[in-house]
Design a protein around this motif. Sequence first.
Motif, PDB file in Angstrom:
ATOM      1  N   VAL A  68      23.737 -86.841  -2.244  1.00 50.29           N
ATOM      2  CA  VAL A  68      22.487 -87.252  -1.592  1.00 50.29           C
ATOM      3  C   VAL A  68      22.537 -86.936  -0.103  1.00 50.29           C
ATOM      4  CG1 VAL A  68      20.969 -89.192  -1.076  1.00 50.29           C
ATOM      5  CG2 VAL A  68      22.099 -89.053  -3.295  1.00 50.29           C
ATOM      6  N   ALA A  69      23.683 -87.211   0.506  1.00 51.59           N
ATOM      7  CA  ALA A  69      23.840 -86.941   1.938  1.00 51.59           C
ATOM      8  C   ALA A  69      23.742 -85.451   2.236  1.00 51.59           C
ATOM      9  CB  ALA A  69      25.173 -87.490   2.430  1.00 51.59           C
ATOM     10  N   MET A  70      24.216 -84.615   1.295  1.00 50.27           N
ATOM     11  CA  MET A  70      24.092 -83.171   1.480  1.00 50.27           C
ATOM     12  C   MET A  70      22.636 -82.751   1.539  1.00 50.27           C
ATOM     13  SD  MET A  70      26.612 -81.311   2.058  1.00 50.27           S
ATOM     14  CE  MET A  70      25.683 -79.838   1.731  1.00 50.27           C
ATOM     15  N   GLY A  71      21.807 -83.380   0.706  1.00 50.90           N
ATOM     16  CA  GLY A  71      20.374 -83.108   0.772  1.00 50.90           C
ATOM     17  C   GLY A  71      19.808 -83.487   2.126  1.00 50.90           C
ATOM     18  N   ALA A  72      20.313 -84.600   2.693  1.00 53.97           N
ATOM     19  CA  ALA A  72      19.858 -85.036   4.013  1.00 53.97           C
ATOM     20  C   ALA A  72      20.226 -84.015   5.081  1.00 53.97           C
ATOM     21  CB  ALA A  72      20.468 -86.393   4.350  1.00 53.97           C
ATOM     22  N   LEU A  73      21.438 -83.467   4.993  1.00 54.86           N
ATOM     23  CA  LEU A  73      21.860 -82.469   5.978  1.00 54.86           C
ATOM     24  C   LEU A  73      21.048 -81.188   5.840  1.00 54.86           C
ATOM     25  CD1 LEU A  73      25.748 -82.840   5.966  1.00 54.86           C
ATOM     26  CD2 LEU A  73      24.128 -83.594   7.694  1.00 54.86           C
ATOM     27  N   ALA A  74      20.807 -80.787   4.608  1.00 55.77           N
ATOM     28  CA  ALA A  74      19.978 -79.604   4.392  1.00 55.77           C
ATOM     29  C   ALA A  74      18.584 -79.822   4.970  1.00 55.77           C
ATOM     30  CB  ALA A  74      19.885 -79.286   2.900  1.00 55.77           C
ATOM     31  N   ALA A  75      18.069 -81.049   4.809  1.00 59.39           N
ATOM     32  CA  ALA A  75      16.759 -81.374   5.361  1.00 59.39           C
ATOM     33  C   ALA A  75      16.762 -81.263   6.872  1.00 59.39           C
ATOM     34  CB  ALA A  75      16.355 -82.790   4.934  1.00 59.39           C
ATOM     35  N   ALA A  76      17.822 -81.773   7.499  1.00 62.30           N
ATOM     36  CA  ALA A  76      17.920 -81.719   8.956  1.00 62.30           C
ATOM     37  C   ALA A  76      17.894 -80.287   9.453  1.00 62.30           C
ATOM     38  CB  ALA A  76      19.202 -82.415   9.421  1.00 62.30           C
ATOM     39  N   VAL A  77      18.597 -79.425   8.738  1.00 64.91           N
ATOM     40  CA  VAL A  77      18.664 -78.023   9.149  1.00 64.91           C
ATOM     41  C   VAL A  77      17.319 -77.335   8.978  1.00 64.91           C
ATOM     42  CG1 VAL A  77      19.678 -75.793   8.582  1.00 64.91           C
ATOM     43  CG2 VAL A  77      21.126 -77.814   8.741  1.00 64.91           C
ATOM     44  N   MET A  78      16.731 -77.477   7.799  1.00 60.64           N
ATOM     45  CA  MET A  78      15.489 -76.775   7.506  1.00 60.64           C
ATOM     46  C   MET A  78      14.359 -77.199   8.437  1.00 60.64           C
ATOM     47  SD  MET A  78      16.249 -74.906   4.811  1.00 60.64           S
ATOM     48  CE  MET A  78      14.879 -74.645   3.720  1.00 60.64           C
ATOM     49  N   SER A  79      14.341 -78.482   8.816  1.00 64.83           N
ATOM     50  CA  SER A  79      13.243 -78.982   9.639  1.00 64.83           C
ATOM     51  C   SER A  79      13.234 -78.366  11.027  1.00 64.83           C
ATOM     52  CB  SER A  79      13.326 -80.514   9.747  1.00 64.83           C
ATOM     53  OG  SER A  79      14.511 -80.900  10.416  1.00 64.83           O
ATOM     54  N   SER A  80      14.388 -77.955  11.528  1.00 67.62           N
ATOM     55  CA  SER A  80      14.432 -77.321  12.846  1.00 67.62           C
ATOM     56  C   SER A  80      14.308 -75.811  12.764  1.00 67.62           C
ATOM     57  CB  SER A  80      15.738 -77.682  13.561  1.00 67.62           C
ATOM     58  OG  SER A  80      15.738 -79.025  13.952  1.00 67.62           O
ATOM     59  N   VAL A  81      14.841 -75.230  11.692  1.00 63.39           N
ATOM     60  CA  VAL A  81      14.772 -73.774  11.538  1.00 63.39           C
ATOM     61  C   VAL A  81      13.326 -73.301  11.470  1.00 63.39           C
ATOM     62  CG1 VAL A  81      15.232 -71.868   9.941  1.00 63.39           C
ATOM     63  CG2 VAL A  81      17.029 -73.498  10.474  1.00 63.39           C
ATOM     64  N   ASP A  82      12.520 -73.946  10.619  1.00 66.43           N
ATOM     65  CA  ASP A  82      11.137 -73.487  10.470  1.00 66.43           C
ATOM     66  C   ASP A  82      10.350 -73.654  11.765  1.00 66.43           C
ATOM     67  OD1 ASP A  82      10.747 -76.246  10.477  1.00 66.43           O
ATOM     68  OD2 ASP A  82      10.327 -76.362   8.333  1.00 66.43           O
ATOM     69  N   SER A  83      10.622 -74.727  12.515  1.00 69.85           N
ATOM     70  CA  SER A  83       9.907 -74.958  13.770  1.00 69.85           C
ATOM     71  C   SER A  83      10.203 -73.862  14.793  1.00 69.85           C
ATOM     72  CB  SER A  83      10.301 -76.323  14.348  1.00 69.85           C
ATOM     73  OG  SER A  83      10.019 -77.355  13.445  1.00 69.85           O
ATOM     74  N   ALA A  84      11.485 -73.546  14.953  1.00 69.12           N
ATOM     75  CA  ALA A  84      11.860 -72.520  15.922  1.00 69.12           C
ATOM     76  C   ALA A  84      11.388 -71.137  15.481  1.00 69.12           C
ATOM     77  CB  ALA A  84      13.375 -72.529  16.128  1.00 69.12           C
ATOM     78  N   LEU A  85      11.439 -70.867  14.180  1.00 72.13           N
ATOM     79  CA  LEU A  85      10.942 -69.579  13.673  1.00 72.13           C
ATOM     80  C   LEU A  85       9.470 -69.386  14.012  1.00 72.13           C
ATOM     81  CD1 LEU A  85      12.539 -69.284  10.099  1.00 72.13           C
ATOM     82  CD2 LEU A  85      12.912 -67.749  12.032  1.00 72.13           C
ATOM     83  N   LEU A  86       8.683 -70.418  13.769  1.00 74.10           N
ATOM     84  CA  LEU A  86       7.247 -70.308  14.006  1.00 74.10           C
ATOM     85  C   LEU A  86       6.934 -70.209  15.497  1.00 74.10           C
ATOM     86  CD1 LEU A  86       4.474 -70.247  12.685  1.00 74.10           C
ATOM     87  CD2 LEU A  86       4.393 -72.737  12.883  1.00 74.10           C
ATOM     88  N   SER A  87       7.670 -70.940  16.324  1.00 73.02           N
ATOM     89  CA  SER A  87       7.391 -70.906  17.763  1.00 73.02           C
ATOM     90  C   SER A  87       7.696 -69.539  18.354  1.00 73.02           C
ATOM     91  CB  SER A  87       8.198 -71.994  18.484  1.00 73.02           C
ATOM     92  OG  SER A  87       9.581 -71.708  18.443  1.00 73.02           O
ATOM     93  N   ALA A  88       8.831 -68.958  17.983  1.00 79.11           N
ATOM     94  CA  ALA A  88       9.178 -67.634  18.505  1.00 79.11           C
ATOM     95  C   ALA A  88       8.210 -66.568  18.012  1.00 79.11           C
ATOM     96  CB  ALA A  88      10.611 -67.273  18.104  1.00 79.11           C
ATOM     97  N   SER A  89       7.880 -66.606  16.726  1.00 79.11           N
ATOM     98  CA  SER A  89       6.992 -65.576  16.162  1.00 79.11           C
ATOM     99  C   SER A  89       5.565 -65.716  16.675  1.00 79.11           C
ATOM    100  CB  SER A  89       7.013 -65.648  14.637  1.00 79.11           C
ATOM    101  OG  SER A  89       6.575 -66.910  14.182  1.00 79.11           O
ATOM    102  N   SER A  90       5.118 -66.937  16.958  1.00 81.68           N
ATOM    103  CA  SER A  90       3.774 -67.129  17.505  1.00 81.68           C
ATOM    104  C   SER A  90       3.628 -66.455  18.862  1.00 81.68           C
ATOM    105  CB  SER A  90       3.462 -68.624  17.645  1.00 81.68           C
ATOM    106  OG  SER A  90       3.425 -69.257  16.390  1.00 81.68           O
ATOM    107  N   GLN A  91       4.634 -66.591  19.703  1.00 78.49           N
ATOM    108  CA  GLN A  91       4.585 -65.966  21.026  1.00 78.49           C
ATOM    109  C   GLN A  91       4.719 -64.455  20.930  1.00 78.49           C
ATOM    110  OE1 GLN A  91       6.482 -68.823  24.248  1.00 78.49           O
ATOM    111  NE2 GLN A  91       7.674 -68.968  22.374  1.00 78.49           N
TER     112      GLN A  91
END
Length: 557
Positions: free
Chosen positions: A337-360
């Motif tokens: 269960v904790a592994m799912g939490a860590l994966a969630a933590a990673v994915m939530s920041s990756v998508d945000s940074a991907l979209l911000s860089a590509s938008s600019q």
Amino acid sequence: MAVNWAGLISIGVFYIVVLGTGIWASRKSKREERKCTGNRSEVAMVGGRNLNLCVSIFTMTATWVGGGYILGNAEVVYDPTKGLVWATGPIAYVITLVVGALFFVKPIRSKNYVTLMDPFQEKYGNTVAAVLFIPALIGDILWIACVLGALGGTVSVVMDISSSLAVGISAAVAVIYTLMGGLYSVAYTDVIQLSFMFIGLWLCVPFILVSPSSANITVAAVTKLYQEPWIGKLEPEDAGRWVDDILLMGIGGLCYQAFYQRILSTATDTQAKITCYAGAVLCPILAVPSLIIGATAASTNWNQTHFGSPSPYEQGKAGMILPIALQYLCPFYVSLVAMGALAAAVMSSVDSALLSASSQLGRNIFKNIIYKKASEKMILVVVKVSVLLCGTMAAVLAMTAKSIHLFWILSGDVVYSMMTPQVVCTFYLSRWVNHYGACSGFVLAIVLRVLVGEPLLGLPDILPLPWDKIQEDGHRYRLFPFRTAIMLITIGTILLASRLAAWVSEKRLLKRISGAETHTNIHYMAPAQKDVEEKEIEYDYAPGTDSGAGCGKGIHC
């Protein structure tokens, strides 16, 4: 090593849930695009400026609480040379969100900007803005590499598979749903991810605290048991470095497009501020589990566990102490269960940074500089290609990561030294600066940062700093807050060079500055217009103005 199939299946199920949520959100994004009569690309970038308040709070918090934050906090507390007093991330993020709400929500929303680069292009023109975009792009890519490296190392420890494979799969999933739905997919998947994160991390804390291999963490906080007390020490001579680390992440965090993308996606200024304040409360709460796990790991006799001897720190695995603790100090089903939490933590920041860089890249570089006649469809294609390219570059970097905390700090370092002075001057000192000053400050910041050096990157320290302490290995331990000093010197240089350029232009030795920077070449849509028309807007921020909300209320769609 035997592959942990149960763990892989659990992570696979989590990825399917996230991907399914992203696909569902992409349909909402498509519906919003069809409603828009103007710039459809802005739906992907700022979600139509009508995100639900609850969703906004989730996505703002999930953006900051990423893999680097979760694993980095545990690493710092566990490291016997640092300790809890050096876990500056939670304090820094509170500063970012509170200061952002108080001072940056109003000016960035006042003219319906779409990206952080918009006011730079409006103030200095396309060429200078393109140069200033470089550190912002580098900061985003390093941030993505940080969180992808966090997941790769975590999965390789717990699931007994290749770190590179874990990084590649995670990057692919994040890229896919970001490509499909833009900000809507990012925001709605953040709701799922933050929920997994909160439940998963807090679930494992009681099991780790009662592990028979661990001593009482309150005793180990001040008493040396298996290593130095985990609370750490903050000597008076370290105060400058401590403040520098906090300001690096706290003030530097105000220069990431991901932050502005969230506050621009809300309907009103009030909602944007509430989003920031709520995030400032939730970020420290979500740091508590990783801090506890780091403290417990520092209080553990690893010889009594299946990990054995030497300890994780002695093996150079301090950066992976959180997944190691989950694997060896928790029951198997809890670690899944904790592994799912860590994966969630990673994915939530990756998508945000991907979209911000590509938008600019799509809007400020391609549309405003490379091909000004680009259609909305073409801009969306460029944004999606940029998502793919940025994700690929970050994944390659993540596969070489040795310390999660390194990429975390390095990303903030680049942005803080080079972007913070520009953001402050553009928003609050705009009447006294011009593009000559901006360029002078940018060049000086690079020169100073290179001369100061960076041992982690192999850059020699050429410029002597006060209060340095020579370590046993010959490296200098920097006590002087050099990053903040560079930032302040750069602001002073921008102001001084701007005034000097203005004086020289008055003597007709330079092309006159006034008038050249008074109007923007960025195209905006007037509130009452249905067709896209060009509108020149003065760059000075007018206090008291408010931003529109939703399609047809002063924005492009």
